[in-house]
Write an enzyme that holds these catalytic residues in place. Structure first.
Site, mmCIF file in Angstrom:
data_model
loop_
_atom_site.group_PDB
_atom_site.id
_atom_site.type_symbol
_atom_site.label_atom_id
_atom_site.label_comp_id
_atom_site.label_asym_id
_atom_site.label_seq_id
_atom_site.Cartn_x
_atom_site.Cartn_y
_atom_site.Cartn_z
ATOM 1 N N ASN A 212 6.280 -36.060 20.839
ATOM 2 C CA ASN A 212 5.748 -34.796 20.310
ATOM 3 C C ASN A 212 5.247 -35.037 18.892
ATOM 4 O OD1 ASN A 212 7.909 -34.095 18.321
ATOM 5 N ND2 ASN A 212 9.169 -34.106 20.184
ATOM 6 N N ASP A 280 12.922 -31.883 25.377
ATOM 7 C CA ASP A 280 13.800 -31.113 26.258
ATOM 8 C C ASP A 280 14.104 -31.857 27.561
ATOM 9 O OD1 ASP A 280 14.169 -28.833 24.633
ATOM 10 O OD2 ASP A 280 12.081 -28.294 25.010
ATOM 11 N N ASP A 307 21.340 -30.957 24.785
ATOM 12 C CA ASP A 307 20.969 -30.142 23.619
ATOM 13 C C ASP A 307 21.988 -30.455 22.522
ATOM 14 O OD1 ASP A 307 20.735 -28.071 21.690
ATOM 15 O OD2 ASP A 307 19.575 -26.929 23.158
ATOM 16 N N ILE A 308 21.564 -31.229 21.543
ATOM 17 C CA ILE A 308 22.508 -31.764 20.548
ATOM 18 C C ILE A 308 23.106 -30.629 19.718
ATOM 19 C CG2 ILE A 308 22.774 -33.415 18.653
ATOM 20 C CD1 ILE A 308 20.162 -34.771 19.806
ATOM 21 N N PHE A 325 17.005 -25.476 13.594
ATOM 22 C CA PHE A 325 15.647 -25.033 13.305
ATOM 23 C C PHE A 325 15.064 -24.403 14.567
ATOM 24 C CE2 PHE A 325 13.690 -26.366 9.241
ATOM 25 C CZ PHE A 325 14.842 -26.807 8.623
#
Ligand code: C5P
Length: 397
Positions: A212, A280, A307-308, A325
């Site tokens: 990304n 994701d 999902d950390i 965030f």
């Protein structure tokens, strides 16, 4: 304060071990040096003993030492074992479980956490044999710090340089020092701040990844501001081309799973600030060989990534302050508020990424907490980072 067993391998970077001892002593830690035969070509036991104010151990066969302190006891009397610099040869011996001198014997006999700081020629570091050995050591639970990139003593350029002694010490899970690794106090002195930054890369095959557009700039700015405020900072970074901020212990990772593992290993922390744009999904069963063009478009199957932030929200060792965030293109505050609750975070920093925030220099953040929303002024990512660190300092004080 902590007791550190420092094993000094035989490389040009060994001279930095002397500086490391000086810093560790300034931070109040006890250091017991173990000098390998190779290390003794670069630094003398005398200078190490003077800096450490401790005897320097060199030989397994020194009967006097065995009588006074056997090698088993020596390997366990410390709170932490650090190999600095770790040469390719030392890494290979550790990976193979060889115990042919005092240093390697101590490493096999210890029951304490071990961190190694490799330093060597770039080609030696990149050699498949070294990389295989490093992967083995990591699988064995040893923390392997990534070498810095830059010009090397041998004239070549690339990864292989020993990180700064302050950064190495900051990476060790030693008891929180009363001042920062620079010996300078600050509002976050004695606190451990964990930051993730950058994108993750999820392999499709050995040459292709799903990525990304995250640049890592905001996360690196936060790590820099936290270190400047006196914190011990661990920065878990995805693949980005940014220099390591001074005094920050950086752990480079590629995938979301590696990032999760590095974050969990770095606990406990007083605050965790999850800035990374974690993918994701990852490709399930990524190909081990390059996919060929002629055979039609590959059908990729995806598996959800951990999902950390949410995992930290439920972790028994959850940091006292958990900050996430939320990069959103619409309904910024509503989405951030829902995310705060869903991920059990304390704070969410919402930012509108419909413009050129990703990769850009500026940012406008909105802080969503349990009690309301603060709208911060638009400014540079450095200014946003300093503002956040000021708020965190207030919160943790
Ligand atoms: O769900 P979303 O990706 O929008 O959440 C963003 C926040 O969650 C960021 O703080 C990001 O670092 C974190 N996150 C994470 N692990 C993931 C996805 C997001 O830590 N797999």
């Amino acid at each position: 304060m902590a007791r550190l067993l420092l094993i000094i391998g035989g490389g040009i970077a060994a001279y930095k071990a002397a500086e490391l001892i000086r810093h560790a002593r300034k931070m109040g830690h006890d250091v017991t040096p173990v000098l390998t035969e190779g290390g003794a070509h670069f630094v003398t036991p005398m200078s190490l003993a003077a800096l450490a104010e401790s005897p320097v151990y060199t030989s397994l066969w020194d009967l006097k030492d065995e009588a006074e302190m056997g090698h088993i006891q020596l390997s366990r009397a410390a709170d932490h074992v650090l190999v600095c610099p770790a040469t390719a040869d030392m890494i290979a011996k550790m990976a193979a479980g060889i115990a042919d001198n005092l240093a390697t014997t101590l490493l096999l006999a210890t029951d304490k956490p071990v961190t190694i700081a490799p330093a060597m020629n770039v080609k030696m570091w990149q050699h498949p044999a070294t990389q295989r050995n490093v992967a083995q050591l990591r699988a064995d639970g040893i923390t392997v710090l990534d070498p810095d990139e830059g010009a090397m003593a041998c004239g070549e350029y690339g990864p292989g340089r020993l990180p700064d002694p302050e950064a190495i010490l900051a990476a060790l899970p030693l008891q929180a020092p009363s001042a920062s690794p620079f010996g300078k106090a600050g509002p976050l002195a004695g606190k451990h701040i964990l930051v993730t930054a950058g994108p993750t890369h999820e392999p499709i095959d050995p040459v292709r990844v799903i990525a990304n557009r995250s640049s890592g700039k905001q996360g690196f700015a936060i790590a820099r501001a936290a270190a400047a405020a006196g914190a011990r900072v661990t920065l878990v970074a995805g693949p980005v081309c940014l220099p390591t901020p001074p005094g920050v212990a950086r752990i480079d990772v590629e995938t979301a799973v590696q990032m999760r593992d590095a974050v969990m290993t770095a606990l406990p922390a007083d605050a965790a600030i999850m800035v990374a744009a974690v993918a994701d999904w990852r490709v399930e069963g990524a190909a081990t060989q390059k996919l060929k063009k002629g055979k039609g478009a590959p059908e990729l199957k995806f598996a959800p990534n951990p999902d950390i932030l949410a995992d930290l929200g439920e972790h028994p060792n959850r940091p006292a302050l958990l900050v996430g965030f939320a990069a959103e293109t619409n309904d910024v505050i509503d989405n951030a508020t829902a995310k705060r609750e869903r991920k059990k975070a304390d704070w969410i920093l919402a930012n509108d990424v419909s413009g050129d925030v990703m990769g850009g220099e500026n940012n406008r953040l909105h802080l969503v907490t349990a009690t309301g929303v603060e709208h911060w002024d638009e400014g540079s990512k450095d200014a946003a980072a300093r503002h956040l660190i000021d708020r965190i300092s207030q919160e943790l004080s």
